[in-house]
Design an enzyme around this catalytic site. Structure first.
Site, mmCIF file in Angstrom:
data_model
loop_
_atom_site.group_PDB
_atom_site.id
_atom_site.type_symbol
_atom_site.label_atom_id
_atom_site.label_comp_id
_atom_site.label_asym_id
_atom_site.label_seq_id
_atom_site.Cartn_x
_atom_site.Cartn_y
_atom_site.Cartn_z
ATOM 1 N N ASP A 144 1.011 -1.187 0.284
ATOM 2 C CA ASP A 144 -0.326 -0.254 -0.058
ATOM 3 C C ASP A 144 1.322 1.204 0.025
ATOM 4 O O ASP A 144 1.585 1.020 0.628
ATOM 5 C CB ASP A 144 -0.657 0.110 1.271
ATOM 6 C CG ASP A 144 -0.159 -0.091 2.043
ATOM 7 O OD1 ASP A 144 0.837 -0.746 3.007
ATOM 8 O OD2 ASP A 144 -0.813 0.712 3.416
ATOM 9 N N GLU A 209 0.647 -1.441 6.086
ATOM 10 C CA GLU A 209 1.111 -0.750 6.724
ATOM 11 C C GLU A 209 0.918 0.845 6.729
ATOM 12 O O GLU A 209 1.683 1.248 8.321
ATOM 13 C CB GLU A 209 2.314 -0.995 6.011
ATOM 14 C CG GLU A 209 3.794 -0.566 7.075
ATOM 15 C CD GLU A 209 4.404 0.538 6.657
ATOM 16 O OE1 GLU A 209 5.379 1.064 7.897
ATOM 17 O OE2 GLU A 209 3.628 1.308 5.947
#
Length: 523
Positions: A144, A209
Site C-alpha cells: 500500500d 502498513e
C-alpha cells in the site's frame, strides 16, 4: 609577604605545567581515538557451504533489465492507496495478486514455494530451503501507498510511472513497492537460473502498513508464530545508502536501522459553553488550545543524543569523516554536547536526537458569529529510544500545564528493542557482505535509527534481530519525496536493489564457521 612570593610563583608554575601535561594527554587521547578507529569490519569468518554449491553473479541481461523496470512500472500504476484503516482502495489491492502472478511465473510455479493470501490482500511466501537445519529469515515489504494528487508533481499523474531523465516517477517508487517488486524479481531471476536456496526464508507483503498493519503484517506474524517459526533475522524497509546527506562524510554510508522510534498520537481537546460572538469570554476554546499547542512547539522534548543507539552510528562512521570531524566523531565522549546542538538545527537530524512533536490536525468552530463550544487537535509524537510513551505524556501534561486541556492517547507504542549489531551476529554479517558485493563505493556500514515506523514492529515475537534497510542510494533532495511530491527512483538504483536482493538470498546460505582465517571482502 616577600617570603610568600617565590612559593606562589613555584605553585603557579607547577599548576601551569600540570595543565599543559593534562592538555597534551587529552590531545593524545583524542588523536589516538580518531586515528586508531577503523571502519566496520568485514563479515566474520564463514564459508560458502554445501557440496556443489555455486554462487551466481547477477549479470542481468538487457532483456532482464527492461523486464524489471517494466514490472515496477506496472506495480506503480495500481493505485493501492490507504487513506485510513477502513478506507483502502481494495479494488487495486485485489488486482495486485493476478499482476504479480503474471510477471513472476517462476515464483508461483516452483514446487518448494508456498504462497498464501493473508487478511484478503496481504501475501506470505514460504521458500523451503534444501537444508532444514538452517534457521530461516524473512524479507518484508508493503504494497500500500499514501495518497497522491497531481498538483505540484513534475509529471501529470503520480500513478503513471512515467520515466523521465533516468527516473521512474510515482507513488510507491521509494515507499515501498520498490522493495515488493525487488524481492520478487530477485527471486524470479534466481529461480530461472535454477537456484535452490539452502536456507529457508519467508517473504511477507503487507497491504496496510501505511495505516498500522493490523490486517496485514499483524496477521502474517500471528500465522508464523502459530507455526512455531523463529527467524535468524528479519529485513524490512527503513534507512538507505546516504550520499551527501551527512555533512563531512567522504563516501556514501549504508545505514541499517537497528531500532525504530515509538509513537503516540495524542488528541487534545477543550470544551466550553457556546455563546454569541458579540460578548466573547477572555479565552475561547480555540485560544486556549492554540496556546497549549504553541507551548508544545516552543518547548520541544529534551535532547537525548548519546542516550540511545544513535551514538553508535556516528562512532561507526567516524573514520570516514573529513578532518576535523573525524576527530570530533571519534571522541563523542568529549564532543557530544556540541554535536547534539548541531544536529538540532535541521528537521531530519533533529529527529535523531529527540522525541519529535508534530501538530497535524486542528478542528474548531461552527459559525463565524458563534463562540466555539469545542476545539480539537491531533499531535503526533515520534518517541526517541531512550523514552517511553508514559514519559512523553507526562512531559506533555507538564508543558501544557492547563487543566482545561484534555489529553487522550489515541494510539501509542514504545520504541522498539535494539537489535544486535556485532561481528558475531548473522544478519549484520550478511548485510555487510552483500553491500560490499553490490555497492563497492560505500565507505561504512553502520547501525542507525529508523525515525518512521514499519511493519517490522509486529514481528518481535519471532526474532530479536530486526533490521530496516532499503538498498537505494539516497541523496539530500530525496527526503521531501517521502509522502510528498515527486517520489521517484532511478532505473539504475532499482537495478542495484534487485541485484542486492539477488546476492543477499545467496549470501544468507552461508554457514558461519569458527575458523577465524577465511578471507572475506573487507571494507
Amino acid at each position: 609577604m616577600a617570603a610568600l612570593g617565590p612559593r606562589l610563583r613555584r605553585a603557579l608554575w607547577v599548576a601551569l605545567a600540570g595543565l599543559c601535561v593534562a592538555a597534551v594527554a587529552l590531545l593524545a587521547v583524542v588523536l589516538a581515538r580518531a586515528y586508531s578507529t577503523k571502519p566496520s569490519p568485514a563479515p566474520a569468518a564463514g564459508v560458502w557451504a554445501g557440496k556443489g554449491a555455486r554462487r551466481l553473479e547477477a549479470a542481468f541481461s538487457p532483456q532482464e533489465r527492461r523486464e524489471l523496470k517494466e514490472a515496477l512500472k506496472g506495480a506503480i500504476r495500481l493505485q493501492t492507496v490507504s487513506f485510513a484503516p477502513d478506507d483502502q482502495n481494495t479494488t487495486a489491492l485485489a488486482e495486485f495478486e493476478p499482476y504479480i502472478r503474471k510477471v513472476f511465473p517462476a515464483v508461483f510455479s516452483a514446487s518448494f514455494i508456498q504462497h498464501e493470501v493473508i487478511g484478503e490482500y496481504s501475501h506470505l511466501f514460504t521458500i523451503q530451503g534444501s537444508d532444514p537445519q538452517l534457521q530461516p529469515y524473512m524479507l518484508l515489504a508493503h504494497i500500500d501507498v499514501v495518497p497522491a494528487s497531481p498538483p505540484g508533481w513534475d509529471v501529470d499523474d503520480p500513478f503513471s510511472a512515467e520515466e523521465r531523465d533516468g527516473f521512474i516517477y510515482g507513488r510507491g517508487t521509494l515507499d515501498n513497492k520498490n522493495s515488493v517488486m525487488g524481492i520478487l524479481q530477485a527471486l524470479e531471476f534466481l529461480l530461472r537460473r535454477n537456484y535452490r536456496p539452502r536456507r529457508s526464508f519467508f517473504i511477507g507483503l503487507g497491504h496496510d502498513e501505511e495505516v498500522g498493519g493490523q490486517k496485514g503484517a499483524v496477521k502474517i506474524a500471528a500465522k508464523l508464530e502459530a507455526r512455531g517459526v523463529q527467524l535468524s533475522f528479519l529485513l524490512d524497509e527503513g534507512m538507505f545508502i546516504l550520499d551527501g546527506v551527512i555533512t563531512g562524510l567522504k563516501k556514501p554510508a549504508a545505514i541499517i536501522a537497528v531500532t525504530e522510534k515509538g509513537a503516540v498520537t495524542a488528541d487534545l481537546s477543550v470544551m466550553m459553553a457556546p455563546g454569541h460572538s458579540s460578548a466573547p469570554p477572555k479565552r475561547t476554546s480555540i485560544g486556549i488550545l492554540s496556546e497549549a499547542l504553541s507551548r508544545l512547539e516552543q518547548q520541544p522534548m529534551p535532547n537525548l543524543f548519546g542516550k540511545g543507539p544513535e551514538i553508535m552510528m556516528f562512532e561507526h562512521l567516524a573514520p570516514d569523516f573529513s578532518f576535523p570531524l573525524n576527530i570530533v566523531m571519534a571522541n563523542l565522549w568529549l564532543f557530544a554536547p556540541i554535536v547534539s546542538r548541531i544536529l538540532e538545527q535541521t528537521p531530519s537530524t533533529n529527529a535523531i536526537v529527540r522525541t519529535t512533536t508534530a501538530i497535524t490536525m486542528f478542528h474548531a468552530g461552527v459559525k463565524s458569529n458563534v463562540i466555539p463550544p469545542s476545539a480539537n487537535a491531533t499531535v503526533n509524537f515520534r518517541i526517541h529510544p531512550a523514552q517511553t510513551v508514559d514519559q512523553v505524556l507526562e512531559i506533555v501534561d507538564k508543558t501544557i500545564d492547563d487543566k482545561r486541556v484534555k489529553i487522550d492517547a489515541a494510539s501509542a507504542f514504545d520504541p522498539l528493542p535494539v537489535s544486535p549489531w556485532d561481528n558475531e551476529t548473522f544478519g549484520p554479517q550478511v548485510f555487510r557482505q552483500t553491500i560490499l558485493d553490490v555497492f563497492p563505493d560505500v565507505g561504512s556500514v553502520a547501525p542507525g535509527i529508523c525515525i518512521g515506523n514499519t511493519d517490522s514492529r509486529h514481528f518481535n515475537n519471532l526474532t530479536n534481530a530486526i533490521y530496516r534497510f532499503n538498498p537505494v542510494v539516497f541523496k539530500p533532495d530525496d527526503m521531501p519525496r517521502f509522502h510528498g511530491l515527486n517520489e521517484r527512483i532511478s532505473v539504475e538504483s532499482f537495478e542495484k536493489q534487485v541485484e542486492f536482493l539477488f546476492q543477499l538470498i545467496q549470501n544468507s546460505d552461508i554457514d558461519l564457521s569458527p575458523e577465524p582465517h577465511v578471507n572475506f571482502h573487507e571494507l
